[in-house]
Design a protein around this motif. Structure first.
Motif, PDB file in Angstrom:
ATOM      1  N   PHE A   1       0.780  -1.242  -0.011  1.00 25.57           N
ATOM      2  CA  PHE A   1      -0.203  -0.016   0.064  1.00 25.57           C
ATOM      3  C   PHE A   1       0.787   1.300   0.174  1.00 25.57           C
ATOM      4  O   PHE A   1       2.152   1.190   0.366  1.00 25.57           O
ATOM      5  N   ARG A   2       0.297   2.314  -0.554  1.00 32.06           N
ATOM      6  CA  ARG A   2       0.856   3.691  -0.481  1.00 32.06           C
ATOM      7  C   ARG A   2       1.196   4.276   0.954  1.00 32.06           C
ATOM      8  O   ARG A   2       0.237   3.715   2.008  1.00 32.06           O
ATOM      9  N   VAL A   3       2.228   4.734   1.430  1.00 30.18           N
ATOM     10  CA  VAL A   3       2.486   5.007   2.906  1.00 30.18           C
ATOM     11  C   VAL A   3       2.735   6.536   2.605  1.00 30.18           C
ATOM     12  O   VAL A   3       3.689   7.118   1.914  1.00 30.18           O
ATOM     13  N   GLN A   4       2.309   7.146   3.656  1.00 33.03           N
ATOM     14  CA  GLN A   4       2.654   8.848   3.847  1.00 33.03           C
ATOM     15  C   GLN A   4       2.715   9.051   5.368  1.00 33.03           C
ATOM     16  O   GLN A   4       2.219   8.442   6.343  1.00 33.03           O
ATOM     17  N   CYS A   5       3.704  10.049   5.638  1.00 34.00           N
ATOM     18  CA  CYS A   5       4.334  10.247   6.921  1.00 34.00           C
ATOM     19  C   CYS A   5       4.044  11.601   7.410  1.00 34.00           C
ATOM     20  O   CYS A   5       4.412  12.527   6.621  1.00 34.00           O
ATOM     21  N   ASN A   6       3.477  12.047   8.654  1.00 34.49           N
ATOM     22  CA  ASN A   6       3.282  13.075   9.102  1.00 34.49           C
ATOM     23  C   ASN A   6       3.699  13.272  10.526  1.00 34.49           C
ATOM     24  O   ASN A   6       4.057  12.285  11.186  1.00 34.49           O
ATOM     25  N   SER A   7       4.258  14.297  10.922  1.00 37.18           N
ATOM     26  CA  SER A   7       4.863  14.569  12.362  1.00 37.18           C
ATOM     27  C   SER A   7       3.752  15.374  13.248  1.00 37.18           C
ATOM     28  O   SER A   7       3.292  16.422  12.616  1.00 37.18           O
ATOM     29  N   TYR A   8       3.746  15.165  14.452  1.00 28.88           N
ATOM     30  CA  TYR A   8       3.003  15.875  15.229  1.00 28.88           C
ATOM     31  C   TYR A   8       3.584  16.331  16.513  1.00 28.88           C
ATOM     32  O   TYR A   8       4.256  15.537  17.420  1.00 28.88           O
ATOM     33  N   VAL A   9       4.038  17.602  16.569  1.00 30.95           N
ATOM     34  CA  VAL A   9       4.576  18.145  17.993  1.00 30.95           C
ATOM     35  C   VAL A   9       3.672  19.082  18.893  1.00 30.95           C
ATOM     36  O   VAL A   9       3.002  19.791  18.270  1.00 30.95           O
ATOM     37  N   THR A  10       3.686  18.570  19.937  1.00 34.98           N
ATOM     38  CA  THR A  10       2.706  18.956  20.731  1.00 34.98           C
ATOM     39  C   THR A  10       3.375  19.511  22.186  1.00 34.98           C
ATOM     40  O   THR A  10       4.039  18.749  22.767  1.00 34.98           O
ATOM     41  N   PRO A  11       3.074  20.844  22.483  1.00 37.41           N
ATOM     42  CA  PRO A  11       3.572  21.216  23.661  1.00 37.41           C
ATOM     43  C   PRO A  11       2.966  20.463  24.712  1.00 37.41           C
ATOM     44  O   PRO A  11       2.159  19.739  24.749  1.00 37.41           O
ATOM     45  N   ARG A  12       3.517  20.850  26.033  1.00 33.41           N
ATOM     46  CA  ARG A  12       3.082  20.020  27.366  1.00 33.41           C
ATOM     47  C   ARG A  12       1.809  20.282  27.787  1.00 33.41           C
ATOM     48  O   ARG A  12       1.018  21.441  27.453  1.00 33.41           O
ATOM     49  N   ALA A  13       1.102  19.531  28.263  1.00 31.24           N
ATOM     50  CA  ALA A  13      -0.318  19.659  28.786  1.00 31.24           C
ATOM     51  C   ALA A  13      -1.290  20.201  27.982  1.00 31.24           C
ATOM     52  O   ALA A  13      -2.093  21.083  27.963  1.00 31.24           O
ATOM     53  N   SER A  14      -1.192  19.488  26.610  1.00 31.98           N
ATOM     54  CA  SER A  14      -2.048  19.999  25.635  1.00 31.98           C
ATOM     55  C   SER A  14      -2.595  18.730  24.619  1.00 31.98           C
ATOM     56  O   SER A  14      -2.084  17.747  24.740  1.00 31.98           O
ATOM     57  N   GLN A  15      -3.779  19.045  23.980  1.00 30.18           N
ATOM     58  CA  GLN A  15      -4.203  18.034  22.823  1.00 30.18           C
ATOM     59  C   GLN A  15      -4.495  18.899  21.613  1.00 30.18           C
ATOM     60  O   GLN A  15      -5.268  19.765  21.425  1.00 30.18           O
ATOM     61  N   GLY A  16      -3.937  18.172  20.521  1.00 26.60           N
ATOM     62  CA  GLY A  16      -4.188  18.775  19.179  1.00 26.60           C
ATOM     63  C   GLY A  16      -5.416  18.245  18.628  1.00 26.60           C
ATOM     64  O   GLY A  16      -6.123  19.265  18.156  1.00 26.60           O
ATOM     65  N   LEU A  17      -5.819  17.106  18.554  1.00 29.95           N
ATOM     66  CA  LEU A  17      -7.085  16.516  17.779  1.00 29.95           C
ATOM     67  C   LEU A  17      -8.147  15.930  19.066  1.00 29.95           C
ATOM     68  O   LEU A  17      -7.505  14.997  19.970  1.00 29.95           O
TER      69      LEU A  17
END
Length: 398
Positions: free
Chosen positions: A135-151
């Protein structure tokens, strides 16, 4: 017809050495699976916070390749990017790193997408996954500060392999829908109320990922993650499924190479023509699947060094030593009097008599025009073949 696919040198990864186990026992079979750092391997040299800073500082990573999110809400592009000084419209915007810092201080997660296209260590891992899984593969990075939630709690329409590269992150995985295990089907979208109901249930798993840990989350499994006392960085390798319709459509360009043509059947000949077509397709299905696999892997080819290759072409003579360029796949298909060499998104037809010379050029530790002449090629034919292989990116100067 004989097809050979040469896969790039990376077949396993020091980061994900368990690919065989993953394919056979986990992928698509379990809603989630967790590997500790000792089993997952080392993330040293794969990615880091310093790489994120460097990518942003170069100005080459721009919106929409960079996104900012907090509690499920995405920051509008004009709140952290600049309008290009000239031309190009506003669809692709340079990132304003000062404004990104302000949002990061405010608890926003930085997402950098398509890392397999711009960071070689990640390209190698993505290539290994694509080769193993098909399968095709795609990569993302997620950098989150302390005590936080992105999604907020959500599900993805594709399987995800998470690799924690810095800090820690707490993951909640909620009860799974059996529909998630069904591949190649239109994805059943959940209503907001149903998604809220499922994510308010008791988590099926709560895990804390540390650097080097890996987590698999199957498509459709609702999940959420948050940081606690430190900055976190993780990678997501998205394994992009292909529906049956998309797979069939991707094979259509190959039909012409097999002699299959569209058009109306002749009166009285429809049944016979249909049977012939079925036999042709059955005998060629394996080759068509191989062509599709090659397309997937070729998307993750390394770059061709334009100036270096130009200078190699300029200086080429019978004594110049050349060798395989690492990280670039090719495919050889022999059929009758022709051999087809595929690389990247291109394919060229050459006389089948050149097949031994092509193989030697791509398999030997080093090759020169003089060595191809020993196979019976004229000087001009040997140099012309080497030019083709240099332009394709398959050979480079030793």
């Amino acid at each position: 017809m004989v097809a050979e696919i040469d896969k790039p040198n990376v077949r396993t990864s020091p980061v994900i050495p368990f690919l065989g186990e993953f394919r056979e026992d986990v992928f698509g079979r379990r809603p989630w699976y967790f590997w500790k750092a000792g089993a997952a391997g080392s993330v040293e040299g794969l990615f880091s916070l310093a790489v994120v800073d460097e990518l942003l500082a170069t100005g080459l990573i721009r919106h929409p390749a960079v996104q900012l999110v907090k509690d499920g809400r995405e920051v509008p592009a004009d709140a952290f990017s600049r309008t290009p000084l000239s031309g190009g419209g506003t669809a692709v915007r340079p990132v304003d790193t000062r404004r990104v810092l302000s949002h990061f201080q405010d608890g926003h997660t930085m997402i950098v997408n398509y890392l397999e296209q711009c960071h070689e260590p990640i390209r190698e891992v993505a290539r290994a996954l694509a080769a193993e899984l098909g399968f095709r593969v795609q990569c993302n990075s997620y950098v989150t500060p302390r005590a936080s939630q992105g999604l907020r709690p959500h599900f993805d329409e594709h399987d995800v392999l998470v690799v924690q590269v810095h800090g820690t992150k707490r993951w909640h995985i909620f009860p799974d829908s059996e529909a998630a295990a069904s591949r190649y089907r239109t994805w059943p979208m959940l209503s907001p109320s149903e998604r809220e109901r499922r994510s308010s249930a008791e988590p099926a798993a709560e895990l804390v990922l540390e650097a080097g840990d890996c987590l698999y989350v199957r498509r459709g499994s609702i999940h959420a993650a948050n940081t606690e006392g430190e900055v976190s960085c993780h990678l997501t390798f998205s394994i992009l499924d292909t529906s049956e319709a998309e797979f069939a459509e991707s094979l259509l360009p190959q039909f012409g190479r097999l002699g299959v043509r569209g058009g109306h059947a002749r009166p009285g000949g429809g049944a016979a023509e249909t049977e012939d077509l079925i036999r042709t397709l059955e005998s060629s299905l394996e080759d068509l699947q191989g062509a599709r696999q090659f397309q997937i892997e070729a998307e993750l080819d390394g770059p061709v060094r334009v100036i270096a290759q130009y200078e190699t072409l300029r200086d080429l003579n019978r004594s110049v030593s050349l060798s395989r360029t690492p990280g670039i796949a090719h495919r050889i298909v022999t059929s009758g009097s022709n051999v087809q060499l595929s690389f990247g998104a291109q394919a060229i037809d050459l006389p089948a008599v050149l097949t031994p010379a092509i193989r030697k050029s791509l398999e030997a530790p080093a090759i020169s025009g003089a060595e191809l002449e020993e196979l019976g090629l004229s000087r001009s034919d040997a140099l012309q073949l080497l030019r083709v292989l240099i332009v394709s990116g398959l050979l480079q100067r030793t």
